[in-house]
Design a protein around this motif. Structure first.
Motif, PDB file in Angstrom:
ATOM      1  N   UNK A  86      -8.274   4.518  21.442  1.00  0.00           N
ATOM      2  CA  UNK A  86      -8.104   3.343  22.302  1.00  0.00           C
ATOM      3  C   UNK A  86      -8.303   3.707  23.771  1.00  0.00           C
ATOM      4  N   UNK A  87      -9.229   3.033  24.461  1.00  0.00           N
ATOM      5  CA  UNK A  87      -9.484   3.357  25.878  1.00  0.00           C
ATOM      6  C   UNK A  87      -8.237   3.119  26.728  1.00  0.00           C
ATOM      7  N   UNK A  88      -7.900   4.104  27.532  1.00  0.00           N
ATOM      8  CA  UNK A  88      -6.753   3.966  28.417  1.00  0.00           C
ATOM      9  C   UNK A  88      -5.419   3.995  27.717  1.00  0.00           C
ATOM     10  N   UNK A  89      -5.430   4.387  26.425  1.00  0.00           N
ATOM     11  CA  UNK A  89      -4.191   4.407  25.664  1.00  0.00           C
ATOM     12  C   UNK A  89      -3.363   5.643  25.949  1.00  0.00           C
ATOM     13  N   UNK A  90      -2.348   5.882  25.104  1.00  0.00           N
ATOM     14  CA  UNK A  90      -1.518   7.078  25.266  1.00  0.00           C
ATOM     15  C   UNK A  90      -2.348   8.350  25.074  1.00  0.00           C
ATOM     16  N   UNK A  91      -1.702   9.474  25.121  1.00  0.00           N
ATOM     17  CA  UNK A  91      -2.394  10.751  24.984  1.00  0.00           C
ATOM     18  C   UNK A  91      -3.263  10.752  23.737  1.00  0.00           C
ATOM     19  N   UNK A  92      -4.552  11.041  23.855  1.00  0.00           N
ATOM     20  CA  UNK A  92      -5.434  11.022  22.685  1.00  0.00           C
ATOM     21  C   UNK A  92      -5.193  12.229  21.778  1.00  0.00           C
ATOM     22  N   UNK A  93      -5.661  12.084  20.569  1.00  0.00           N
ATOM     23  CA  UNK A  93      -5.618  13.178  19.602  1.00  0.00           C
ATOM     24  C   UNK A  93      -6.837  13.047  18.717  1.00  0.00           C
ATOM     25  N   UNK A  94      -7.073  13.990  17.856  1.00  0.00           N
ATOM     26  CA  UNK A  94      -8.255  13.984  17.003  1.00  0.00           C
ATOM     27  C   UNK A  94      -7.848  13.731  15.555  1.00  0.00           C
ATOM     28  N   UNK A  95      -8.682  12.974  14.859  1.00  0.00           N
ATOM     29  CA  UNK A  95      -8.450  12.677  13.445  1.00  0.00           C
ATOM     30  C   UNK A  95      -9.424  13.474  12.598  1.00  0.00           C
ATOM     31  N   UNK A  96      -8.917  14.169  11.602  1.00  0.00           N
ATOM     32  CA  UNK A  96      -9.751  14.902  10.649  1.00  0.00           C
ATOM     33  C   UNK A  96      -9.496  14.361   9.254  1.00  0.00           C
TER      34      UNK A  96
END
Length: 470
Positions: free
Chosen positions: A193-203
């Motif tokens: 999500x743009x501008x959302x909380x801290x990003x993470x990666x999905x595997x």
């Protein structure tokens, strides 16, 4: 984790099913008139006695009689719609619905806060229900269990609420590609999500349904690194009916506990509660969610979220409001257990009672081994389909170690006017309610179905295949 209750203990518990304490408590505080209370007690105890039926053998005749406790079975055959889609929605027993409708009218006579706060009867009833559900799930501490509105809300409480992400955005979530969208797309939405909380990666982890169990476990474990914050999968996929082998679940859990203490294992158990015995005290996860309106045969907009205490503090509630006592808990003093996920404001009090009564029904049914009945129906369905040669290609593994109650087949519409899903529902000879699209079809028979229902469904599927119209 999937341990059947002790038969002697289950039988003893079944014999003790009695609605008088529950109804009496409501009458004593004026929520229910004495006369109505006696009538409801009689109706409910007649239902539970019919469920127990101690003089009857557990055979097809018993399950045929049990079906009569559901409204659809009392409709004229020419108009009856037979539900066979437990992975989506189940009917509730008629006696429970009628009793609860009466109780709802009585409850409406007294909506005072005195009844709904602190030690008010409605608060006590929710706590009793939580204790009843926890006992049925093998939990000694009821506060490990939150009563939520459904698995959708519970899954989102997990993927929305976690606050332990690293600032660099390189943490990972390892998930099965067959997860339900609320436990798959919801993670992706929050990761991207743009501008959302801290990003993470999905595997995502994918594997053929006939892969060796060791290979499936390795496919997950090889993706779990020191940056992995979650491993999440569905116990049984509603998409293809594949059931995660227990050895795989044990291997993932053992690896995480031993090597990755900062990782959280989350299981979507929506296809498990009411379909398989669950012992959450020995669960292969830190959290598990499910809905009551599916296999559990409970009321709509009720569900459960189990979470181990040591992980609960890592989550900020996605909803912050009154708790079930109509108390606003200061946000710095949130419960250090699953109850932090119950801050959702006013509850449907009668539906909470319905959960308790539904649990009593399952307690009464335990000597009948209802979970084995579910597997029997699914295996009979797959056996009948396989008897037709190459006509029906199973999407769901026929191996009972890799499936349970969900059965999906390929059913391409091709030249036909209607999909199998619509045709089987609309044709007056069958009226079978399943699930599907123009490529596949799914049936999920439950304990309110009979072998005859399954046979009729297969007959209808074959008629559709041969394009036999009226």
């Amino acid at each position: 984790m999937f341990k059947a209750p002790d038969s002697d203990g289950a039988a003893s518990a079944a014999e003790s099913v009695d609605c008088r304490p529950l109804i009496t408590s409501l009458s004593d505080v004026g929520l229910l008139s004495k006369e109505r209370g006696r009538a409801l007690t009689d109706k409910l105890n007649r239902f539970f006695e019919a469920v127990r039926a101690p003089s009857k053998k557990t055979d097809e005749a018993f399950w045929t009689d049990f079906q009569q406790e559901f409204g659809f079975a009392t409709v004229a055959p020419s108009e009856r719609v037979t539900p066979m889609n437990a992975a989506n929605l189940c009917p509730e027993p008629t006696a429970l619905i009628e009793s609860l409708n009466e109780l709802r009218l009585e409850y409406n006579l007294n909506v005072s806060q005195q009844m709904r706060t602190v030690q008010g009867e409605r608060v006590l009833q929710l706590e009793r229900t939580r204790k009843s559900l926890a006992f049925g799930l093998g939990l000694s501490d009821p506060t490990d269990l939150a009563i939520v509105r459904n698995a959708t809300e519970a899954n989102n409480a997990i993927n929305c609420g976690f606050r332990g992400w690293s600032a660099d955005g390189n943490d990972t979530v390892v998930m099965w590609a067959e997860n339900h969208p609320t436990n798959r797309e919801a993670w992706k939405m929050r990761a991207e999500w743009p501008g959302g909380p801290t990003p993470f990666k999905v595997e995502e982890v994918s594997f053929p349904t006939n892969a060796p169990e060791a290979d499936i476990a390795t496919a997950f474990i090889n993706r779990i690194t020191e940056r992995t914050r979650f491993v999440t999968y569905t116990e049984t996929a509603n998409s293809n009916g594949f059931r995660m082998p227990e050895s795989v679940m044990r291997a993932i859990w053992a690896h995480v506990k031993t090597n990755r203490p900062n990782c959280h294992v989350h299981i979507d158990g929506t296809m498990a509660w009411g379909a398989r015995p669950l012992d959450l005290a020995n669960a292969y996860c830190h959290s598990l969610v499910s809905s009551a309106h599916k296999w559990f045969l409970g009321p709509k907009e009720t569900g459960i979220l189990f979470m181990r205490k040591e992980k609960a503090r890592n989550f900020m509630p996605s909803i912050f409001g009154y708790d079930y006592r109509i108390v606003i808990v200061p946000y710095r003093e949130l419960p250090e257990n699953a109850l932090r996920f119950e801050l959702i404001g006013q509850r449907d009090d009668v539906n909470i009672i319905a959960l308790d009564l539904t649990q009593k029904m399952w307690t009464a049914l335990q000597p009948r081994r209802p979970y084995e009945r579910i597997a029997q129906l699914a295996q009979h369905l797959m056996s009948r389909l396989q008897q037709t040669g190459s006509r029906w290609k199973l999407v769901t593994p026929s191996d009972p170690a890799r499936s349970w109650g969900v059965v999906r087949v390929e059913a391409p519409k091709e030249h036909r006017e209607k999909t199998l899903y619509d045709w089987l529902y609309e044709d007056p000879r069958y009226h079978i309610a399943g699930s599907g699209d123009d490529k596949t079809f799914r049936l999920c028979p439950h304990i309110y179905n009979t072998i005859a229902d399954v046979d009729r469904a297969v007959d209808g599927m074959n008629a559709w295949y041969d394009d036999k119209r009226l």
